[in-house]
Scaffold this active site. Structure first.
Site: not given
Length: 294
Positions: A209, A233, A283
């Protein structure tokens, strides 16, 4: 955390990822030590993955996860993880995990596990980039360029992290030059992380991440500390292809094929230094222009 050693930070990461069994199918992840504000999304993903792993047969390593962020987490509070054992087949097993904080879900995660078996094989080639020994870390870059960097970013750099990151090229706010939506970064845990392969997978999920969402705004020279931008996110997917160690250097190669409508889509490939492709990520995140507060 300012005086933490590398050994302390490795233990910190181990403690953060190793969830506690509360009862059958319920697990608890600790609050972020000395944490404040919103939870780091990678930490919630890593803990949710470990909760799923603890209900699966050890002979079936996780091969994929798909997660949706629903609410921001509170870094000062622990997280409860409820695991649903959807299926245990002959080759695959599937799990669903809900991360709960203050009685509300903050993340949904689905994970799939697969027995090891042979099969046809090919892979993408690792980008031709300098080795980590020829690069310096984010913290070292910050020291060199501190007079040109925003205070909020310097504060972020000064927070000790268990992951060492050595970028191949400069990204905002180290530079404000617009560039193609591609970046490469060497990553590793700062010390010996033991021999539990599940913890290494969870550590990579945690680390994946970092930096990924920022790839889609490289053409606009924007950074997560910019007061006119809002980043979050939205969902995160990961596929584990082969074995690896997080305490050895891995190359995180990232690109973004699309951004629009206040969202950005990003992809990543993780290679060992000898060129094995061991994991992939994807993502989508919120990248919204906002009016800076006075």
């Amino acid at each position: 955390m300012a005086e933490q050693t590398d050994t302390d930070m490795v233990k910190w990461l181990h403690d953060v990822l190793e969830v506690e069994t509360v009862e059958d199918n319920f697990f608890r992840g600790i609050a972020t030590p000395q944490g404040r504000g919103r939870s780091f999304g990678g930490q919630v993903i890593g803990q949710a993955l470990m909760a799923a792993i603890r209900t699966a047969d050890p002979d079936r390593p996780v091969h994929s996860l798909h997660a949706y962020f629903m609410r921001p987490g509170d870094a000062t509070k622990p997280v409860l993880y409820r695991v649903e054992r959807d299926r245990d087949g002959r080759s695959f097993a599937t799990r669903r995990v809900v991360a709960i904080q203050s009685g509300k879900p903050i993340l949904n995660l689905a994970a799939s596990f697969h027995v090891r078996e042979p099969g046809l094989a090919h892979q993408a080639q690792m980008p031709d980039v300098p080795m980590p020994e020829d690069l310096i870390s984010d913290e070292q870059l910050g020291e060199r360029m501190r007079d040109d960097l925003p205070e909020a970013f310097l504060n972020w750099l000064n927070m000790p992290r268990p992951i060492e990151m050595r970028p191949v090229g400069l990204r905002p706010p180290f530079t404000r030059e617009k560039q193609d939506p591609v970046q490469n970064m060497w990553i590793r845990v700062r010390g010996d992380f033991g021999d539990d392969p599940d913890l290494h997978r969870a550590a990579l999920a945690y680390t994946s991440d970092y930096g990924l969402l920022g790839t889609c705004v490289l053409p606009f020279a924007k950074a997560f500390v910019d007061p006119d931008m809002q980043f979050a996110s939205l969902d995160h997917a990961m596929w584990f292809h082969d074995d690896f160690r997080m305490d050895e250097w891995l190359l995180y190669a990232m690109d973004s094929p699309w951004a629009g409508g206040a969202r950005g889509f990003n992809r990543g490939q993780i290679f060992t230094r000898d060129g094995r492709l061991v994991a992939s990520t994807a993502q989508e995140g919120l990248v919204r222009n906002v009016t800076p507060r006075d």
